[in-house]
Design a protein around this motif. Structure first.
Motif, PDB file in Angstrom:
ATOM      1  N   TYR A   1      20.996  49.550  39.486  1.00 46.06           N
ATOM      2  CA  TYR A   1      22.305  48.925  39.752  1.00 46.06           C
ATOM      3  C   TYR A   1      22.350  48.113  41.038  1.00 46.06           C
ATOM      4  O   TYR A   1      23.406  47.617  41.409  1.00 46.06           O
ATOM      5  N   THR A   2      21.214  47.979  41.728  1.00 42.03           N
ATOM      6  CA  THR A   2      21.266  47.321  43.041  1.00 42.03           C
ATOM      7  C   THR A   2      21.300  45.799  42.927  1.00 42.03           C
ATOM      8  O   THR A   2      20.631  45.205  42.083  1.00 42.03           O
TER       9      THR A   2
ATOM     10  N   LEU B   1      23.533  43.468  41.977  1.00 41.54           N
ATOM     11  CA  LEU B   1      23.908  42.838  40.703  1.00 41.54           C
ATOM     12  C   LEU B   1      24.439  41.418  40.880  1.00 41.54           C
ATOM     13  O   LEU B   1      24.468  40.650  39.930  1.00 41.54           O
TER      14      LEU B   1
ATOM     15  N   ARG C   1      18.178  39.344  39.682  1.00 40.81           N
ATOM     16  CA  ARG C   1      18.394  40.062  38.425  1.00 40.81           C
ATOM     17  C   ARG C   1      17.746  39.343  37.241  1.00 40.81           C
ATOM     18  O   ARG C   1      17.281  39.982  36.301  1.00 40.81           O
TER      19      ARG C   1
ATOM     20  N   MET D   1      22.400  45.136  31.783  1.00 38.08           N
ATOM     21  CA  MET D   1      23.612  45.836  32.201  1.00 38.08           C
ATOM     22  C   MET D   1      24.745  45.567  31.205  1.00 38.08           C
ATOM     23  O   MET D   1      24.954  44.434  30.781  1.00 38.08           O
TER      24      MET D   1
ATOM     25  N   GLU E   1      28.953  46.274  30.828  1.00 36.78           N
ATOM     26  CA  GLU E   1      30.065  46.502  31.746  1.00 36.78           C
ATOM     27  C   GLU E   1      31.351  46.671  30.958  1.00 36.78           C
ATOM     28  O   GLU E   1      31.682  45.829  30.126  1.00 36.78           O
TER      29      GLU E   1
ATOM     30  N   GLU F   1      30.507  49.510  45.188  1.00 34.43           N
ATOM     31  CA  GLU F   1      30.546  48.128  45.641  1.00 34.43           C
ATOM     32  C   GLU F   1      29.368  47.822  46.553  1.00 34.43           C
ATOM     33  O   GLU F   1      28.775  46.746  46.481  1.00 34.43           O
TER      34      GLU F   1
ATOM     35  N   THR G   1      26.143  47.663  44.173  1.00 36.02           N
ATOM     36  CA  THR G   1      26.095  46.561  43.195  1.00 36.02           C
ATOM     37  C   THR G   1      26.390  45.215  43.824  1.00 36.02           C
ATOM     38  O   THR G   1      25.953  44.188  43.309  1.00 36.02           O
TER      39      THR G   1
ATOM     40  N   VAL H   1      33.576  47.014  41.154  1.00 34.47           N
ATOM     41  CA  VAL H   1      33.379  47.380  39.743  1.00 34.47           C
ATOM     42  C   VAL H   1      34.739  47.720  39.135  1.00 34.47           C
ATOM     43  O   VAL H   1      35.084  48.873  38.931  1.00 34.47           O
TER      44      VAL H   1
ATOM     45  N   LEU I   1      29.728  50.979  34.406  1.00 35.99           N
ATOM     46  CA  LEU I   1      28.568  50.110  34.259  1.00 35.99           C
ATOM     47  C   LEU I   1      27.476  50.942  33.599  1.00 35.99           C
ATOM     48  O   LEU I   1      27.251  52.086  33.990  1.00 35.99           O
TER      49      LEU I   1
ATOM     50  N   ARG J   1      24.149  40.019  32.415  1.00 34.72           N
ATOM     51  CA  ARG J   1      25.490  40.610  32.469  1.00 34.72           C
ATOM     52  C   ARG J   1      26.612  39.633  32.125  1.00 34.72           C
ATOM     53  O   ARG J   1      27.535  39.930  31.359  1.00 34.72           O
TER      54      ARG J   1
END
Lengths: 269, 269
Positions: B18-19, B21, B27, B38, B40, B88, B91, B95, B100, B160
């Motif tokens: 999840y880092t 994003l 990504r 991912m 969402e 937050e 990512t 969010v 996620l 995403r």
């Protein structure tokens, strides 16, 4: 370029039309009240002029003063040349297309004028998002609709974002505001239009079949806002419900795509 | 919820999927390489699961741990519960939909598998914008296309943003990657498909007339990127050029609207 004026004071009243462009609430109130709208970028400005909107003034950064200044000169409007930093300070954003024009609104036609000469009209109910209004106008113009009737709570087609997304189609496609109240659609029907309401409701008929039946008639296609769709009252006022058949378990298209498909189905019939 | 784990350390390796994003470049590189994508929001996550994508883990804020945790439990994947601030920080964004999921990619079908069973395919060339890819998939699925073939330089449908804009249609509509090189379309033609290239070129034929002629045949509709359109090479490789007739001086629709109209014309013929 005889009218070009270099301005260095952000408080200069001649920049008044351009202040706080990123403050949507402020501009929504100010622009209609002051008979003003903004056109941004050469292509859109030219289209506004071609459609007969008078130019009040133009704001340019030095890099664009030559090419765009001639356009303002031809429109007999003053040109204000300001440095990029000042332009950003006044407007609130980076004016990357280099040219902004303050344009004069002209009186809208009455619905009756569109009803008298059109055969394929779009009727928008509560489409209050500027991006969506612009996208619907672009599709309606491109696909050959004759005009747009807006409920009183639709967003302003001349708001900067609507103009931009429409690529200037808000200038070339005639539109009018419907009156408030439940009888607003009566005039449309009395003018000989069949009122088709676009809805995902399973009871609605396939839009293509209905369009084929109405190929020689006059059609007003009613569209609602993204998400909410047409109100129960609008649906009740329609003559026929129509839908775009959906596959693969998808329940909807976004409003711009749905509108474009519906306009195509109506105009290509 | 037996698998729910509360995590308070942003450096916990279990949050690795999840880092960063919001770092698109990172990504785009990481996700295909690590076999990861991912999903969402509840609706999209459910659609990914329904389509058979295995869940690796789910990241939830405490407010959503109950309802969404059950979904993760059913998918036999670990649930990581973190405070909003930590989510937050890891990512890079707020969010706001509360959930996620890190999902596992599955092998894509070969183009031949789509060619064998489909009758109406979209062929995308160099559509490298994630929003546009998502919108085109939403339209293709909704309007009943059977699948999508992507040139090697098209954006990732499982990124995403693409997933979100498609409303999950990237899961329900089969797609495959075409090989590189000038012969990539030969296999499509050899499978019995007529290659129609969508273009604004005035020499192109009206898409509706061509669609009617091809009503009983197999059609591959080629679409290019917003702005640039199809390359000269792709246009040269097509059997027939088709266009959506334009009115009111408008020269184009945006890619999502143009694609939707073209899919409708092809599938409704």
């Amino acid at each position: 370029m005889s009218t070009a004026v270099r301005i260095t004071d952000p408080g200069d009243p001649r920049l008044g039309d351009y202040t706080g462009l990123t403050d949507v609430a402020l501009r929504r109130r100010r622009e209609p009240a002051e008979g003003l709208f903004m056109a941004e970028g050469e292509k859109v400005i030219r289209r506004a002029l071609d459609a007969g909107y008078p130019m009040r003034s133009m704001l340019l950064t030095p890099r664009w003063a030559g090419a765009m200044g001639e356009l303002a000169g031809a429109a007999a409007a003053p040109v204000y040349v300001v440095e990029e930093e000042l332009a950003e300070r006044v407007t609130g954003y980076h004016v990357h297309r280099g040219a902004l024009a303050a344009m004069e609104r002209v009186p809208l036609p009455e619905p009756g004028q569109l009803l008298a000469r059109g055969r394929r009209l779009a009727v928008l109910e509560a489409v209050n998002d500027h991006t969506n209004i612009g996208a619907v106008f672009r599709g309606a113009a491109a696909l050959g609709m004759d005009g747009v009737l807006l409920s009183p709570d639709c967003a302003d087609p001349l708001y900067r974002r609507s103009v931009k997304v429409s690529m200037g189609a808000v200038f070339s496609l005639p539109y009018a505001r419907l009156p408030r109240g439940p009888r607003a659609l009566d005039e449309v029907r009395e003018a000989g239009f069949r009122l088709l309401a676009l809805t995902p409701d399973a009871r609605a008929r396939d839009i293509q079949a209905v369009a084929a039946e109405q190929a020689d008639g006059r059609v007003a296609l009613m569209l609602g806002a993204e998400g909410a769709g047409l109100s129960a009252r609008a649906l009740a006022a329609a003559d026929t419900w129509v839908r775009i058949p959906m596959a693969h378990g998808v329940d909807s298209l976004n409003v711009a795509a749905a509108a474009a498909v519906a306009f195509f189905a109506i105009t290509a019939a």
